[in-house]
Motif scaffolding. Structure first.
Motif, PDB file in Angstrom:
ATOM      1  N   ARG A   1      43.509  79.620 -17.180  1.00 33.97           N
ATOM      2  CA  ARG A   1      43.053  78.689 -18.170  1.00 33.97           C
ATOM      3  C   ARG A   1      41.793  78.272 -17.850  1.00 33.97           C
ATOM      4  O   ARG A   1      41.451  78.034 -16.666  1.00 33.97           O
ATOM      5  CB  ARG A   1      43.901  77.383 -18.064  1.00 33.97           C
ATOM      6  CG  ARG A   1      43.806  76.126 -18.888  1.00 33.97           C
ATOM      7  CD  ARG A   1      44.460  75.068 -18.878  1.00 33.97           C
ATOM      8  NE  ARG A   1      43.835  74.070 -19.517  1.00 33.97           N
ATOM      9  CZ  ARG A   1      43.203  72.986 -18.639  1.00 33.97           C
ATOM     10  NH1 ARG A   1      42.893  73.298 -17.747  1.00 33.97           N
ATOM     11  NH2 ARG A   1      42.874  71.972 -19.412  1.00 33.97           N
ATOM     12  N   ILE A   2      40.880  78.193 -18.750  1.00 34.62           N
ATOM     13  CA  ILE A   2      39.468  77.682 -18.267  1.00 34.62           C
ATOM     14  C   ILE A   2      39.487  76.310 -19.225  1.00 34.62           C
ATOM     15  O   ILE A   2      39.680  76.451 -20.603  1.00 34.62           O
ATOM     16  CB  ILE A   2      38.529  78.582 -18.881  1.00 34.62           C
ATOM     17  CG1 ILE A   2      38.566  79.720 -18.074  1.00 34.62           C
ATOM     18  CG2 ILE A   2      37.032  77.880 -19.085  1.00 34.62           C
ATOM     19  CD1 ILE A   2      37.515  80.806 -18.550  1.00 34.62           C
TER      20      ILE A   2
ATOM     21  N   PHE B   1      52.799  86.300 -24.842  1.00 35.67           N
ATOM     22  CA  PHE B   1      52.656  85.094 -25.308  1.00 35.67           C
ATOM     23  C   PHE B   1      54.035  84.453 -25.574  1.00 35.67           C
ATOM     24  O   PHE B   1      54.865  84.848 -26.001  1.00 35.67           O
ATOM     25  CB  PHE B   1      51.782  85.188 -26.535  1.00 35.67           C
ATOM     26  CG  PHE B   1      50.517  85.822 -26.494  1.00 35.67           C
ATOM     27  CD1 PHE B   1      49.370  85.230 -26.447  1.00 35.67           C
ATOM     28  CD2 PHE B   1      50.247  87.364 -26.661  1.00 35.67           C
ATOM     29  CE1 PHE B   1      48.050  85.978 -26.197  1.00 35.67           C
ATOM     30  CE2 PHE B   1      49.148  87.898 -26.458  1.00 35.67           C
ATOM     31  CZ  PHE B   1      47.991  87.250 -26.204  1.00 35.67           C
ATOM     32  N   GLU B   2      53.707  83.246 -25.406  1.00 44.20           N
ATOM     33  CA  GLU B   2      54.923  82.053 -25.921  1.00 44.20           C
ATOM     34  C   GLU B   2      54.147  81.000 -26.716  1.00 44.20           C
ATOM     35  O   GLU B   2      53.416  80.119 -25.865  1.00 44.20           O
ATOM     36  CB  GLU B   2      55.956  81.865 -24.709  1.00 44.20           C
ATOM     37  CG  GLU B   2      57.016  80.958 -25.354  1.00 44.20           C
ATOM     38  CD  GLU B   2      57.933  80.699 -24.205  1.00 44.20           C
ATOM     39  OE1 GLU B   2      58.727  79.899 -24.131  1.00 44.20           O
ATOM     40  OE2 GLU B   2      58.064  81.563 -23.156  1.00 44.20           O
ATOM     41  N   SER B   3      54.404  80.773 -27.970  1.00 47.88           N
ATOM     42  CA  SER B   3      53.552  79.989 -28.433  1.00 47.88           C
ATOM     43  C   SER B   3      54.006  78.927 -29.657  1.00 47.88           C
ATOM     44  O   SER B   3      55.074  79.400 -30.211  1.00 47.88           O
ATOM     45  CB  SER B   3      52.463  80.711 -29.351  1.00 47.88           C
ATOM     46  OG  SER B   3      51.630  79.679 -29.966  1.00 47.88           O
ATOM     47  N   THR B   4      53.703  77.828 -29.807  1.00 47.87           N
ATOM     48  CA  THR B   4      54.231  77.084 -30.745  1.00 47.87           C
ATOM     49  C   THR B   4      53.568  77.312 -32.087  1.00 47.87           C
ATOM     50  O   THR B   4      52.592  78.564 -32.042  1.00 47.87           O
ATOM     51  CB  THR B   4      53.698  75.403 -30.833  1.00 47.87           C
ATOM     52  OG1 THR B   4      52.513  75.410 -30.626  1.00 47.87           O
ATOM     53  CG2 THR B   4      54.340  75.018 -29.207  1.00 47.87           C
TER      54      THR B   4
ATOM     55  N   THR C   1      49.849  77.282 -26.248  1.00 50.25           N
ATOM     56  CA  THR C   1      50.231  78.885 -26.084  1.00 50.25           C
ATOM     57  C   THR C   1      50.486  79.039 -24.474  1.00 50.25           C
ATOM     58  O   THR C   1      49.644  78.381 -23.741  1.00 50.25           O
ATOM     59  CB  THR C   1      49.308  79.901 -26.308  1.00 50.25           C
ATOM     60  OG1 THR C   1      49.224  79.750 -27.878  1.00 50.25           O
ATOM     61  CG2 THR C   1      49.733  81.332 -25.970  1.00 50.25           C
ATOM     62  N   ARG C   2      51.707  79.734 -24.081  1.00 48.86           N
ATOM     63  CA  ARG C   2      51.532  80.169 -22.523  1.00 48.86           C
ATOM     64  C   ARG C   2      51.433  81.469 -22.537  1.00 48.86           C
ATOM     65  O   ARG C   2      51.938  82.553 -23.130  1.00 48.86           O
ATOM     66  CB  ARG C   2      52.917  79.593 -21.825  1.00 48.86           C
ATOM     67  CG  ARG C   2      53.079  80.315 -20.586  1.00 48.86           C
ATOM     68  CD  ARG C   2      54.381  79.912 -19.980  1.00 48.86           C
ATOM     69  NE  ARG C   2      54.458  80.576 -18.529  1.00 48.86           N
ATOM     70  CZ  ARG C   2      55.524  80.189 -18.018  1.00 48.86           C
ATOM     71  NH1 ARG C   2      56.973  79.763 -18.274  1.00 48.86           N
ATOM     72  NH2 ARG C   2      55.883  80.765 -16.705  1.00 48.86           N
ATOM     73  N   ILE C   3      50.379  81.843 -21.668  1.00 52.05           N
ATOM     74  CA  ILE C   3      50.001  83.231 -21.868  1.00 52.05           C
ATOM     75  C   ILE C   3      50.132  83.899 -20.400  1.00 52.05           C
ATOM     76  O   ILE C   3      49.692  83.418 -19.378  1.00 52.05           O
ATOM     77  CB  ILE C   3      48.504  83.685 -22.209  1.00 52.05           C
ATOM     78  CG1 ILE C   3      48.176  83.045 -23.757  1.00 52.05           C
ATOM     79  CG2 ILE C   3      48.103  85.177 -22.155  1.00 52.05           C
ATOM     80  CD1 ILE C   3      46.632  83.073 -24.127  1.00 52.05           C
TER      81      ILE C   3
ATOM     82  N   GLY D   1      47.826  86.042 -13.538  1.00 45.92           N
ATOM     83  CA  GLY D   1      47.410  84.661 -14.406  1.00 45.92           C
ATOM     84  C   GLY D   1      48.621  84.301 -15.159  1.00 45.92           C
ATOM     85  O   GLY D   1      49.582  85.269 -15.672  1.00 45.92           O
ATOM     86  N   ASP D   2      48.788  82.814 -15.079  1.00 44.62           N
ATOM     87  CA  ASP D   2      49.892  82.225 -16.025  1.00 44.62           C
ATOM     88  C   ASP D   2      49.272  80.970 -16.736  1.00 44.62           C
ATOM     89  O   ASP D   2      49.161  80.104 -15.835  1.00 44.62           O
ATOM     90  CB  ASP D   2      50.972  81.989 -15.367  1.00 44.62           C
ATOM     91  CG  ASP D   2      52.463  81.474 -15.940  1.00 44.62           C
ATOM     92  OD1 ASP D   2      51.879  81.054 -17.316  1.00 44.62           O
ATOM     93  OD2 ASP D   2      53.309  81.529 -15.428  1.00 44.62           O
TER      94      ASP D   2
END
Length: 328
Positions: A133-134, A102-105, A75-77, A82-83
């Motif tokens: 991202r963590i 959100f852009e997600s598989t 997922t890209r959030i 933040g990105d």
């Protein structure tokens, strides 16, 4: 499995999420959602198809922050500054009051909705963490990732025990204790992520003062006046430093003392009165009211829970030892 996007979005909104618009969803949409409460936390497990979603800011309800933990997929959030590109086990902090994309598989993920006041996180820190991202494979992020997934799976499986007025009372206390562990790990993971960035001068001083407070919580004379003097600033300047924070200086001292009491009562054998006095609460009645107001259950219920669990564990071990001797 839910085969209707509108129904899925309605259930998502009922779980505490802001409205989302899925730009890829078609007639063949298939999704799954499961919601469980764990003390003050809400855990929402989702299975979603390939998606491109946008969410509008929901300023009406700012009680919670959201920690999203990926289980499967990518997922890209984008939120705030933040990105984040997330893979399996990674996590990210989100703010439901802000717009998000959100852009997600096809993916599976668990979102933990956490009351802001429980994390004790400052607004300036939220700005720095949102959408970042963590790493969920190493360090405290890995512990949060595993615990969030396990908590979502087993939140409804708390056992009954003797020593309580009812089984439901025991389950409530056990759930609250488990939630406290999840919250503490999330706080540690967020603090570790913040450690990668250089704080502003005011934030540096606040952090130094917070460390000073932490090291002296057992000192009955700890007060804003003494803290200001130790840092060569005025009391007015001290209060100014904390004016945009979730807790004032006095409230921070009180909250951290209560949390120290809770930790000691969970794992120790001392009485409630003794533990309260050790951490600066000389009035037992006042302490009991503060504890119940802060955590939602009494200090004595926590002690009873701990003793019941200890007795049960010892009994189980004794029975196991007896079985082992019988086999021999």
């Amino acid at each position: 499995m839910i085969g209707n996007l509108e129904t899925f979005q309605d259930e998502l909104a009922a779980s505490g999420f802001p409205p989302l618009v899925n730009k890829l969803a078609g007639a063949g949409f298939q999704g799954r959602i499961a919601t469980r409460d764990l003390g003050p936390l809400r855990l929402v497990s989702l299975d979603t198809p390939e998606s491109v979603c946008t969410g509008l800011a929901d300023a009406a309800d700012g009680r919670n922050l959201a920690v999203k933990v990926m289980i499967r997929g990518r997922t890209r959030i984008e939120q705030g500054r933040g990105d984040a590109e997330l893979g399996p086990a990674d996590l990210v902090l989100l703010d439901p009051t802000r717009a998000v994309r959100f852009e997600s598989t096809a993916a599976a993920h668990v979102t933990v909705l956490v009351p802001r006041r429980e994390l004790r996180i400052r607004p300036a820190q939220i700005d720095r963490l949102i959408g970042k991202r963590i790493d969920g494979r190493h360090g405290p992020g890995a512990l949060v990732s595993v615990l969030a997934r396990e908590s979502a799976r087993s939140a409804s499986e708390f056992r009954s025990a003797t020593g309580f007025r009812s089984a439901s009372e025991f389950r409530e206390v056990e759930a609250l204790r488990s939630a406290a562990a999840v919250i503490e790990l999330i706080a540690v993971a967020l603090e570790a992520r913040l450690g990668d960035e250089q704080p502003a001068p005011d934030e540096w001083l606040r952090n130094r003062i917070a460390g000073y407070i932490e090291a002296r919580l057992a000192d009955p004379d700890l007060s804003p006046l003494g803290i200001a003097a130790a840092h060569h600033i005025s009391v007015r300047r001290l209060h100014k430093l904390f004016e945009d924070q979730p807790l004032t200086v006095a409230a921070l001292i009180r909250r951290r003392r209560l949390e120290r009491c809770r930790a000691e009562l969970t794992g120790g054998e001392r009485t409630v009165t003794a533990v309260a006095a050790r951490w600066g609460f000389s009035d037992a009645t006042h302490f009991s009211k503060l504890f119940k107001t802060t955590f939602g259950y009494t200090a004595r219920a926590l002690v009873t829970s701990n003793r019941a669990l200890t007795t049960k564990t010892r009994t189980a071990r004794a029975e196991q030892d007896g079985d082992d001797r019988d086999r021999q």
